[in-house]
Scaffold this motif. Structure first.
Motif, mmCIF file in Angstrom:
data_model
loop_
_atom_site.group_PDB
_atom_site.id
_atom_site.type_symbol
_atom_site.label_atom_id
_atom_site.label_comp_id
_atom_site.label_asym_id
_atom_site.label_seq_id
_atom_site.Cartn_x
_atom_site.Cartn_y
_atom_site.Cartn_z
ATOM 1 N N LYS A 51 -3.207 0.607 -4.018
ATOM 2 C CA LYS A 51 -3.615 0.207 -2.667
ATOM 3 C C LYS A 51 -5.351 0.076 -2.954
ATOM 4 O O LYS A 51 -5.044 -0.739 -2.275
ATOM 5 N N ALA A 110 -2.707 5.451 3.902
ATOM 6 C CA ALA A 110 -2.402 5.368 2.004
ATOM 7 C C ALA A 110 -3.671 6.110 1.888
ATOM 8 O O ALA A 110 -3.306 7.056 1.244
ATOM 9 N N MET A 112 0.789 -1.230 0.217
ATOM 10 C CA MET A 112 -0.117 0.354 -0.241
ATOM 11 C C MET A 112 1.005 0.594 0.163
ATOM 12 O O MET A 112 0.397 2.309 -0.581
#
Length: 308
Positions: A243, A276, A235
């Motif tokens: 992601k 993320a 990620m």
């Protein structure tokens, strides 16, 4: 008194990229009063000339250089003898004939059979055939891929460039997701993902998320000790799509009956997901991330949302 005849003199100008060639001019060498001959006058002197380019600008941009052309006796005739040469003669190059279209097999049953046979002689040829025939427009309804072919494919995820393309194309079919899981594709993707970058990493993660849609795949990914730390790691280094797929796999892991199989505390995973989501992420990835954060919060504080 003899009248001085003008001599036809050809000036050749260098042809550059996307520039027209120079035109033939008359340059009398004598000082007489006889006017120079017109360009259309028939003359017995043979010389090489550079014709002006009349092609359009769109076709000119496709040429890497302007070729020299030689004058012909008539506009429509093609001489059998080569044109006269001098120190300024340039060799005429001809375009090679077009290459034949790459061999493809539209029938997937036959494609898998031929590719499976090719594994014993030329593995790269088998991969190239699968890439040409399957990857451009993979259907969701596919015949089962031979297990031997699937195992050879997942064993080369790191080395063979088309391998992730083919695996993702196969996993669009639910039947082949099960074949991939049985061949060990879940563990192969989890263990190879940290070494993949860019598009190959995204395709491998997308295939993994698809495999998690069948019960056997979800069970495999939850049982793998490296699944959570690897997804958290990728990620932080993949693009928006990567992601999204990693978050989707984590949602499968934490959305099921995890029990004692967790290898990372939900609080740590939640911090990684929040980080993320602050960077580049697709809209679908953000929605999946929001749902994952609710799951992780519930696991961290199971009694926090009793009232509703």
């Amino acid at each position: 008194m003899k009248s001085h005849q003008p001599k036809l003199k050809t000036q050749l100008f260098s042809c550059g990229f996307f520039r027209q060639c120079g035109q033939t001019v008359l340059s009398p060498t004598a000082t007489g009063t006889t006017p120079p001959l017109p360009l259309t006058h028939t003359h017995t002197h043979t010389s090489t000339t550079c014709e002006s380019s009349t092609s359009s600008s769109s076709s000119a941009t496709s040429q890497s250089f302007t070729q020299w052309r030689f004058s012909l006796p008539t506009p429509t005739s093609t001489p059998n003898t080569p044109p006269p040469t001098d120190t300024h003669t340039h060799t005429h190059t001809h375009n090679p004939p077009p290459l034949p279209s790459p061999f493809t097999i539209p029938n997937l049953q036959e494609l898998f059979h031929v590719s499976d046979i090719q594994l014993t002689t030329d593995f790269n040829a088998a991969l190239n055939l699968l890439e040409r025939s399957l990857v451009p427009n993979p259907p969701q309804d596919q015949p089962p891929c031979p297990p031997n072919l699937m195992r050879a494919l997942i064993c080369n995820l790191r080395e063979a460039k088309p391998a992730t393309k083919i695996l993702f194309a196969l996993c669009l079919s639910e039947a082949n997701r099960r074949v991939a899981v049985e061949a060990g594709a879940v563990g192969a993707v989890v263990e190879s993902a940290p070494e993949l970058d860019g598009a190959p990493a995204e395709r491998a993660l997308a295939a993994l998320e698809l495999m998690c849609t069948v019960p056997e795949g979800a069970e495999e990914v939850r049982a793998h000790a490296l699944a959570v730390p690897v997804m958290v790691t990728v990620m932080g280094k993949t693009g928006a799509r990567g992601k999204e797929y990693a978050i989707g796999v984590l949602a499968v892991i934490y959305g099921g009956d995890v029990g004692e199989q967790l290898t990372a505390p939900p609080e740590e995973v939640a911090r990684a997901v929040e980080l993320a989501l602050q960077g580049e992420c697709s809209a679908r990835g953000k929605r999946k991330g929001a749902q994952l954060l609710k799951m992780l919060q519930h696991l961290s504080h199971p009694h926090a949302h009793v009232t509703s």
